[in-house]
Scaffold this active site. Sequence first.
Site, PDB file in Angstrom:
ATOM      1  N   CYS A  94      40.105  -6.045  37.687  1.00  0.00           N
ATOM      2  CA  CYS A  94      41.268  -6.755  37.129  1.00  0.00           C
ATOM      3  C   CYS A  94      42.563  -6.453  37.858  1.00  0.00           C
ATOM      4  CB  CYS A  94      41.402  -6.451  35.641  1.00  0.00           C
ATOM      5  SG  CYS A  94      41.764  -4.725  35.236  1.00  0.00           S
ATOM      6  N   HIS A 145      43.119  -2.944  30.717  1.00  0.00           N
ATOM      7  CA  HIS A 145      42.727  -4.203  31.357  1.00  0.00           C
ATOM      8  C   HIS A 145      43.992  -5.032  31.534  1.00  0.00           C
ATOM      9  CE1 HIS A 145      39.899  -7.333  32.524  1.00  0.00           C
ATOM     10  NE2 HIS A 145      40.561  -8.185  31.762  1.00  0.00           N
ATOM     11  N   HIS A 157      42.212 -13.572  34.455  1.00  0.00           N
ATOM     12  CA  HIS A 157      41.833 -12.165  34.625  1.00  0.00           C
ATOM     13  C   HIS A 157      40.417 -12.062  35.188  1.00  0.00           C
ATOM     14  CE1 HIS A 157      39.320 -11.717  30.739  1.00  0.00           C
ATOM     15  NE2 HIS A 157      39.627 -12.988  30.848  1.00  0.00           N
TER      16      HIS A 157
END
Length: 199
Positions: A94, A145, A157
């Site tokens: 990510c 994240h 993402h």
Amino acid sequence: MRHALLCCFLILPLGVAGCASHSTPSNDVAYYDVDLPELPKLKRYRQSASQPAAEPQDYAMSGPSIRDVLLEEHDRWAGTPYRLGGTNTRGIDCSALMQHVFSDGFGIDLPRTTTDQVKRGKRIDKSQLKPGDLVFFRPSRRYNHVGVYVGNGYFLHASTSRGVKLSRLDNVYWSQHYWQSRRPMPYEAMQMKLAMRSQ
């Protein structure tokens, strides 16, 4: 058995600096976002994303909008599998995806890890999100994240389950683990930087 446990302990610290690495929740529908606009549905998403939305409109400048560039980055990376520590189309995590999106799309350098990315720019309220803002999640106490807000409730993402994709912020899973949002650069400055790059 001892070898498997050793591997787990060696891999675990890597995730702290990278992205979320979690087991698949039992509620597959909530987690996988099966109704999301994947590639076959992207045209429909583009139509809704280009309509007037709750987000402020991009400033009237020549060249593409921030949202347009983010959708182009989605097209370029969509379907790329998630790989912890990965930095290319064979596999990416990510924070590396955010590095590429901001560098290639806007000429903005971001740090490599979520730990450092979350320190960039100004923290903003979720209700103030504009295209180009970073959104952070904490699926667990050990892992963070990150994604980038695209507009109309969607963010781009590198999902650990489906690779690079668009997801909705109001999805049950992501709403539950939402942490904070940050604006790495003032919106007007980002749009101006983009306009200069497109000349």
